[in-house]
Scaffold this motif. Structure first.
Motif, PDB file in Angstrom:
ATOM      1  N   ASP A 158      -5.215   3.315   6.616  1.00 18.46           N
ATOM      2  CA  ASP A 158      -5.220   2.173   7.535  1.00 18.46           C
ATOM      3  C   ASP A 158      -4.512   2.508   8.849  1.00 18.46           C
ATOM      4  OD1 ASP A 158      -5.546  -0.942   7.846  1.00 18.46           O
ATOM      5  OD2 ASP A 158      -3.513  -0.426   8.530  1.00 18.46           O
ATOM      6  N   THR A 159      -3.287   3.033   8.723  1.00 22.95           N
ATOM      7  CA  THR A 159      -2.460   3.286   9.906  1.00 22.95           C
ATOM      8  C   THR A 159      -1.892   4.700   9.818  1.00 22.95           C
ATOM      9  OG1 THR A 159      -1.890   0.960  10.103  1.00 22.95           O
ATOM     10  CG2 THR A 159      -0.394   2.521  11.155  1.00 22.95           C
ATOM     11  N   VAL A 160      -1.918   5.391  10.943  1.00 19.99           N
ATOM     12  CA  VAL A 160      -1.371   6.750  10.984  1.00 19.99           C
ATOM     13  C   VAL A 160      -0.414   6.844  12.160  1.00 19.99           C
ATOM     14  CG1 VAL A 160      -1.909   9.210  11.162  1.00 19.99           C
ATOM     15  CG2 VAL A 160      -3.490   7.678   9.964  1.00 19.99           C
ATOM     16  N   GLY A 219       0.819  -1.215   0.000  1.00 18.45           N
ATOM     17  CA  GLY A 219       0.000   0.000   0.000  1.00 18.45           C
ATOM     18  C   GLY A 219       0.850   1.261   0.000  1.00 18.45           C
ATOM     19  N   PRO A 220       0.274   2.374  -0.476  1.00 17.30           N
ATOM     20  CA  PRO A 220       1.013   3.634  -0.461  1.00 17.30           C
ATOM     21  C   PRO A 220       1.321   4.077   0.970  1.00 17.30           C
ATOM     22  CG  PRO A 220      -0.909   3.794  -1.902  1.00 17.30           C
ATOM     23  CD  PRO A 220      -1.038   2.502  -1.150  1.00 17.30           C
ATOM     24  N   THR A 254      -4.525  -1.167   0.048  1.00 14.84           N
ATOM     25  CA  THR A 254      -5.007  -1.270  -1.339  1.00 14.84           C
ATOM     26  C   THR A 254      -6.259  -2.148  -1.394  1.00 14.84           C
ATOM     27  OG1 THR A 254      -3.575  -3.175  -1.711  1.00 14.84           O
ATOM     28  CG2 THR A 254      -2.709  -1.019  -2.341  1.00 14.84           C
ATOM     29  N   GLU A 255      -6.675  -2.673  -0.230  1.00 15.62           N
ATOM     30  CA  GLU A 255      -7.783  -3.638  -0.198  1.00 15.62           C
ATOM     31  C   GLU A 255      -9.135  -2.961  -0.006  1.00 15.62           C
ATOM     32  OE1 GLU A 255      -7.029  -6.909  -1.027  1.00 15.62           O
ATOM     33  OE2 GLU A 255      -5.157  -5.836  -1.408  1.00 15.62           O
ATOM     34  N   VAL A 256      -9.383  -1.916  -0.780  1.00 12.79           N
ATOM     35  CA  VAL A 256     -10.721  -1.313  -0.843  1.00 12.79           C
ATOM     36  C   VAL A 256     -11.039  -1.122  -2.322  1.00 12.79           C
ATOM     37  CG1 VAL A 256     -10.701  -0.145   1.407  1.00 12.79           C
ATOM     38  CG2 VAL A 256      -9.691   1.011  -0.571  1.00 12.79           C
ATOM     39  N   PRO A 257     -12.327  -1.167  -2.681  1.00 10.23           N
ATOM     40  CA  PRO A 257     -12.668  -1.069  -4.107  1.00 10.23           C
ATOM     41  C   PRO A 257     -12.146   0.205  -4.746  1.00 10.23           C
ATOM     42  CG  PRO A 257     -14.677  -1.211  -2.737  1.00 10.23           C
ATOM     43  CD  PRO A 257     -13.510  -1.389  -1.833  1.00 10.23           C
ATOM     44  N   GLU A 258     -12.125   1.307  -3.966  1.00 13.86           N
ATOM     45  CA  GLU A 258     -11.712   2.593  -4.538  1.00 13.86           C
ATOM     46  C   GLU A 258     -10.226   2.626  -4.882  1.00 13.86           C
ATOM     47  OE1 GLU A 258     -13.372   2.153  -1.768  1.00 13.86           O
ATOM     48  OE2 GLU A 258     -15.324   3.105  -2.080  1.00 13.86           O
TER      49      GLU A 258
END
Ligand SMILES: [Zn+2]
Length: 471
Positions: A422-424, A69-70, A397-401
């Motif tokens: 997801d995490t901050v 993920g980014p 990245t595991e969301v449709p958008e």
């Protein structure tokens, strides 16, 4: 914690390593690592780079797999009015602007420290969950200690200043608040009070200098505030050149001078100044803005909401950005979420088909380095580089958008936005994990916000009226 000396030397330990990241560093080269890693120790980033290189030098006592993920620097929301947070949906949506601002004035009159605390908790939580790790309050907090306490509890970084500093505000409906009469002595007594927070170099909540702006301060007060901010090494901020009508009114008071030209002649357009809105900029004003080295904070949603940008020429912000003016983004008010400024600005810049569109990278830059520069904190936040504080967003990245994932930067700025957070991490501390706060009970924050908002609405006799029967 010391990095490994080379081959054969075991990796040094550090607090946390983020692995398997599509790593958007925002460093000088704007390096993006397809499979990158970040090593964090205490508050600080100690290494950034390809995963293999980071693994060779650091082993985290804890690690987070970003699963491709980014991962990017936390966003800075450079203009937000915290006491507005609980007004969402309660003011009449069809009210004229002056009536709407009258509602704000009545709301502010009735707020107490607990109301502001609840507003700040709710705002801070919402910002973090949308990837905002730092915000600049827009000079409307009356109970700064209550707000600072909430900000620290939720774990977001913030900068505060004193409320409603103005001394010529007879034209503004909000100037009738008994808590904030236009008065030079009141302003001078308050000015710089929040700078005390900067004595602790590690303070999560800092102070800057802010006037309400848009011609509501005398030249003397404007100069005093600008000078104070410069000597303290902090930002000076005010609303300015917001919409056509307000600019015309200020111009009339200045005997026809364009406001920014007047401010330039007064000597108060300087690199530490960040003016908010700046939707109506004439050519002579654009020249002094470019020459000054000042920053501009663009609040695109409010610009659209009130038609502030309808000045008969192209929107000035894209032109100023291309001319090298530092620019940041702000939400201003809670009606829209904290993940909308970039999307709204992207669409506004393209509106009218003027052939001068901005790209997602421009908005990522405004939301990170741009905001950091506004706050004079670019040595500490705004990019993922060794020596900077660990203010980091990890997205899923595991969301449709987020599909199909061709262009991650465009995707996160325009499509997946808050949904992919997801995490901050703020100041090296994990404050959101799996999309939820690690520090506060979100249910309690929501319940308190609802209770406080309902009481305030009752007090000023506001009822949210649905257009449709609610049975
Ligand atoms: Zn504002």
């Amino acid at each position: 914690m010391n990095p490994s000396g080379g081959p054969g030397v075991p990796p040094a330990s550090c607090d946390l390593v983020i692995t398997n990241a599509y790593l958007i560093t925002m460093d000088l080269r704007r390096s993006v690592y397809r499979r990158g890693a970040v090593a964090i120790d205490g508050r600080d980033i100690v290494m950034v780079g390809p995963e293999a290189a980071v693994h060779a030098q650091y082993r985290g006592r804890r690690s987070i797999d970003a699963r491709g993920g980014p991962v990017h620097p936390g966003f800075v929301d450079a203009h937000y009015h915290v006491p507005n947070q609980l007004t969402r949906g309660v003011f009449p949506d069809t009210a004229a602007m002056s009536d709407y601002y009258l509602c704000y004035a009545r709301w502010y009159e009735r707020m107490d420290a607990d109301d502001e605390h609840a507003s700040a908790l709710s705002a801070g939580l919402e910002m973090l969950r949308n990837g905002v790790t730092c915000f600049m309050e827009a000079g409307t907090v009356f109970e700064a200690d209550a707000v600072a306490q909430a900000v620290e509890a939720v774990g977001i970084r913030a900068s505060l200043s004193e409320p409603f500093l103005w001394d010529t505000g007879e034209h503004d409906v909000m100037s009738h608040m008994t808590r904030a009469r236009p008065d030079t002595d009141r302003c001078l007594a308050l000015l710089g009070r929040e700078l005390r927070r900067n004595r602790d170099p590690h303070a999560l909540v800092r102070g800057h200098v802010c006037l309400f702006g848009s011609g509501s301060a005398s030249d003397g007060l404007t100069k005093a505030a600008t000078d104070l901010a410069e000597s303290a090494g902090v930002a000076f901020n005010q609303h300015q050149n917001t919409g056509v009508a307000g600019v015309a009114a200020q111009e009339a008071r200045l005997g026809g001078r364009h406001p920014l030209v007047h401010l330039a002649e007064l000597g108060v357009l300087r690199p530490h100044c960040a003016y908010t809105h700046m939707n109506v900029i004439r050519e002579d004003e654009a020249v002094v803005v470019r020459q000054s080295g000042m920053s501009v904070i663009w609040c695109p949603a409010n610009s659209m909401n009130w038609g502030f940008g309808r000045s008969g020429r192209r929107r000035p912000q894209p032109e100023l950005l291309r001319a090298g003016v530092n620019m940041a983004l702000g939400s201003d008010t809670p009606k829209w979420g904290f993940d909308t400024p970039a999307l709204t600005a992207y669409l506004l810049a393209r509106d009218g088909g003027d052939g001068d569109p901005l790209q997602a990278e421009d908005f990522l830059e405004m939301a990170t380095l741009g905001g950091a520069r506004v706050l004079r904190m670019e040595d500490r936040i705004g990019s993922l580089e060794p020596g900077k504080r660990a203010d980091i967003v990890i997205r899923t990245t595991e969301v449709p958008e987020s599909q199909p994932g061709h262009y991650p930067i465009q995707n996160l700025m325009l499509a997946s936005r808050g949904k992919s957070v997801d995490t901050v991490i703020v100041d090296g501390r994990i404050v959101v994990r799996g999309g939820h706060s690690t520090l506060v009970d979100e249910g309690v924050v929501y319940a308190t916000a609802r209770e406080r908002a309902a009481r305030l609405a009752r007090d000023i006799d506001l009822r949210t009226e649905s257009r449709w029967p609610v049975l």
